[in-house]
Write a protein that holds these residues in place. Sequence first.
Motif, PDB file in Angstrom:
ATOM      1  N   LYS A 184       7.639-122.414 -26.919  1.00 53.44           N
ATOM      2  CA  LYS A 184       7.469-120.963 -26.734  1.00 53.44           C
ATOM      3  C   LYS A 184       6.005-120.582 -26.550  1.00 53.44           C
ATOM      4  N   ASN A 185       5.122-121.286 -27.264  1.00 55.44           N
ATOM      5  CA  ASN A 185       3.695-120.935 -27.249  1.00 55.44           C
ATOM      6  C   ASN A 185       2.825-121.863 -26.401  1.00 55.44           C
ATOM      7  N   GLU A 186       3.472-122.908 -25.816  1.00 53.03           N
ATOM      8  CA  GLU A 186       2.766-123.906 -25.000  1.00 53.03           C
ATOM      9  C   GLU A 186       1.630-124.593 -25.771  1.00 53.03           C
ATOM     10  N   TYR A 187       1.915-124.916 -27.022  1.00 52.90           N
ATOM     11  CA  TYR A 187       0.922-125.589 -27.862  1.00 52.90           C
ATOM     12  C   TYR A 187       0.892-127.085 -27.554  1.00 52.90           C
ATOM     13  N   ARG A 188      -0.289-127.659 -27.637  1.00 53.74           N
ATOM     14  CA  ARG A 188      -0.454-129.102 -27.397  1.00 53.74           C
ATOM     15  C   ARG A 188      -0.329-129.929 -28.681  1.00 53.74           C
ATOM     16  N   LEU A 189      -0.693-129.312 -29.810  1.00 55.55           N
ATOM     17  CA  LEU A 189      -0.651-130.008 -31.106  1.00 55.55           C
ATOM     18  C   LEU A 189      -0.200-129.021 -32.174  1.00 55.55           C
ATOM     19  N   SER A 190       0.772-129.422 -32.965  1.00 60.05           N
ATOM     20  CA  SER A 190       1.224-128.552 -34.050  1.00 60.05           C
ATOM     21  C   SER A 190       1.521-129.368 -35.298  1.00 60.05           C
TER      22      SER A 190
ATOM     23  N   ALA B 172      -3.617-121.484 -40.281  1.00 57.81           N
ATOM     24  CA  ALA B 172      -2.812-121.182 -39.086  1.00 57.81           C
ATOM     25  C   ALA B 172      -3.329-121.872 -37.827  1.00 57.81           C
ATOM     26  N   VAL B 173      -4.660-121.889 -37.632  1.00 57.99           N
ATOM     27  CA  VAL B 173      -5.254-122.510 -36.439  1.00 57.99           C
ATOM     28  C   VAL B 173      -6.451-123.353 -36.871  1.00 57.99           C
ATOM     29  N   LEU B 174      -6.516-124.576 -36.358  1.00 60.81           N
ATOM     30  CA  LEU B 174      -7.622-125.477 -36.670  1.00 60.81           C
ATOM     31  C   LEU B 174      -8.293-125.945 -35.383  1.00 60.81           C
ATOM     32  N   ASN B 175      -9.631-126.020 -35.413  1.00 62.96           N
ATOM     33  CA  ASN B 175     -10.354-126.625 -34.297  1.00 62.96           C
ATOM     34  C   ASN B 175     -11.078-127.882 -34.789  1.00 62.96           C
ATOM     35  N   TYR B 176     -11.820-128.515 -33.911  1.00 67.59           N
ATOM     36  CA  TYR B 176     -12.506-129.771 -34.244  1.00 67.59           C
ATOM     37  C   TYR B 176     -13.436-129.591 -35.443  1.00 67.59           C
ATOM     38  N   GLN B 177     -14.226-128.520 -35.417  1.00 66.69           N
ATOM     39  CA  GLN B 177     -15.187-128.255 -36.495  1.00 66.69           C
ATOM     40  C   GLN B 177     -14.484-128.095 -37.842  1.00 66.69           C
TER      41      GLN B 177
ATOM     42  N   ASP C 104      -5.066-141.591 -38.636  1.00 71.98           N
ATOM     43  CA  ASP C 104      -4.398-140.335 -38.262  1.00 71.98           C
ATOM     44  C   ASP C 104      -5.424-139.201 -38.192  1.00 71.98           C
ATOM     45  N   TYR C 105      -6.342-139.173 -39.148  1.00 72.92           N
ATOM     46  CA  TYR C 105      -7.435-138.197 -39.146  1.00 72.92           C
ATOM     47  C   TYR C 105      -8.238-138.333 -37.850  1.00 72.92           C
ATOM     48  N   GLY C 106      -8.516-139.583 -37.479  1.00 75.17           N
ATOM     49  CA  GLY C 106      -9.249-139.848 -36.236  1.00 75.17           C
ATOM     50  C   GLY C 106      -8.500-139.370 -35.005  1.00 75.17           C
ATOM     51  N   LEU C 107      -7.167-139.483 -35.027  1.00 74.97           N
ATOM     52  CA  LEU C 107      -6.348-139.034 -33.886  1.00 74.97           C
ATOM     53  C   LEU C 107      -6.422-137.521 -33.725  1.00 74.97           C
ATOM     54  N   TRP C 108      -6.323-136.793 -34.832  1.00 74.55           N
ATOM     55  CA  TRP C 108      -6.399-135.327 -34.727  1.00 74.55           C
ATOM     56  C   TRP C 108      -7.779-134.899 -34.207  1.00 74.55           C
ATOM     57  N   LEU C 109      -8.829-135.570 -34.697  1.00 70.73           N
ATOM     58  CA  LEU C 109     -10.181-135.252 -34.219  1.00 70.73           C
ATOM     59  C   LEU C 109     -10.311-135.533 -32.721  1.00 70.73           C
ATOM     60  N   LYS C 110      -9.718-136.633 -32.288  1.00 70.52           N
ATOM     61  CA  LYS C 110      -9.773-136.994 -30.859  1.00 70.52           C
ATOM     62  C   LYS C 110      -9.091-135.929 -29.992  1.00 70.52           C
ATOM     63  N   ILE C 111      -7.926-135.451 -30.447  1.00 66.10           N
ATOM     64  CA  ILE C 111      -7.195-134.422 -29.701  1.00 66.10           C
ATOM     65  C   ILE C 111      -7.962-133.099 -29.708  1.00 66.10           C
ATOM     66  N   LEU C 112      -8.473-132.721 -30.871  1.00 68.24           N
ATOM     67  CA  LEU C 112      -9.179-131.443 -31.000  1.00 68.24           C
ATOM     68  C   LEU C 112     -10.504-131.444 -30.234  1.00 68.24           C
ATOM     69  N   LYS C 113     -11.075-132.612 -30.052  1.00 70.55           N
ATOM     70  CA  LYS C 113     -12.326-132.737 -29.298  1.00 70.55           C
ATOM     71  C   LYS C 113     -12.149-132.346 -27.835  1.00 70.55           C
TER      72      LYS C 113
ATOM     73  N   GLY D  19     -10.764-129.771 -26.887  1.00 76.19           N
ATOM     74  CA  GLY D  19     -10.713-128.307 -26.813  1.00 76.19           C
ATOM     75  C   GLY D  19      -9.373-127.757 -27.254  1.00 76.19           C
ATOM     76  N   ALA D  20      -8.418-128.661 -27.525  1.00 75.12           N
ATOM     77  CA  ALA D  20      -7.113-128.226 -28.037  1.00 75.12           C
ATOM     78  C   ALA D  20      -7.284-127.646 -29.436  1.00 75.12           C
ATOM     79  N   ARG D  21      -6.302-126.899 -29.868  1.00 72.42           N
ATOM     80  CA  ARG D  21      -6.255-126.381 -31.234  1.00 72.42           C
ATOM     81  C   ARG D  21      -4.991-126.924 -31.899  1.00 72.42           C
ATOM     82  N   ALA D  22      -5.030-127.017 -33.223  1.00 73.01           N
ATOM     83  CA  ALA D  22      -3.836-127.406 -33.981  1.00 73.01           C
ATOM     84  C   ALA D  22      -3.248-126.146 -34.591  1.00 73.01           C
ATOM     85  N   TYR D  23      -1.989-125.876 -34.283  1.00 74.29           N
ATOM     86  CA  TYR D  23      -1.322-124.664 -34.760  1.00 74.29           C
ATOM     87  C   TYR D  23      -0.291-125.023 -35.825  1.00 74.29           C
ATOM     88  N   SER D  24      -0.326-124.283 -36.911  1.00 71.52           N
ATOM     89  CA  SER D  24       0.570-124.570 -38.025  1.00 71.52           C
ATOM     90  C   SER D  24       1.771-123.629 -38.040  1.00 71.52           C
TER      91      SER D  24
END
Length: 250
Positions: free
Chosen positions: A113-119, A141-146, A179-188, A190-195
Amino acid sequence: MNHNAPLVSVITACYNSEKHISEAINSVLNQTYQNWEMLLVDDCSSDNTIFVIEKFQKKDARIKLFQLTKNSGAGITRNKAIKEAQGRFIAFLDSDDRWLPQKLERQIDFMLKNEYRLSHTAYEIIENSGKSTNKIINPKAVLNYQDMLYSNKIGCLTAIFDQSKLGKVYLPIIRKRQDYGLWLKILKTGARAYSLPEVLAQYRKTENSISQNKLKLMKWNWKLFREVEHLSILKSMYYLACNVVIKLKS
């Protein structure tokens, strides 16, 4: 069930998992969302893990077993499953954890519905016995690389990424904290992680959990920051300190 529902590939690394692997597999079999494949990769178990998985495999062709020829750790084990995955969505479930029945249905709907890349979702911590601890982890709710450099705020058992948007993304080859490294790689990218703020999974707290050992946690986070993220010594020290403080407070 929508017959046009995209295929979800469930990634499960196994090592001496005979005690809880049946619960993990059953929690996938019991999903209201049924268009999935479960890729279990065994990392040279010395117990009956393979025997248990094969019993399920005989009953359901969606359950697929792969075996490594030498013990390689969770990063290489999960990467093998990602390589073999046919699904649009890549989901993770560790061999001692469980999903609630609506996990995939609710989360895939949320992403489409939201076209999210990572959730990811909220989850409950359970005892080794499976008994509830009444502790719920509710991510931001929303996480970025930083945000993620301060602390790994994504429960691996809840994470799903869309490989039609991101491609096949592999875990860094370090023994722990991949797994932590994978999320950082995806967020790098420019994607965001949505909860999705719903409890849809249960994380089993075991004696061997890396998250239970603060000293080991520091060692592997340092390795991740320096060797994978290539942060400076000062930045690595800063984010390592943040990780430790946040972990001690949790």
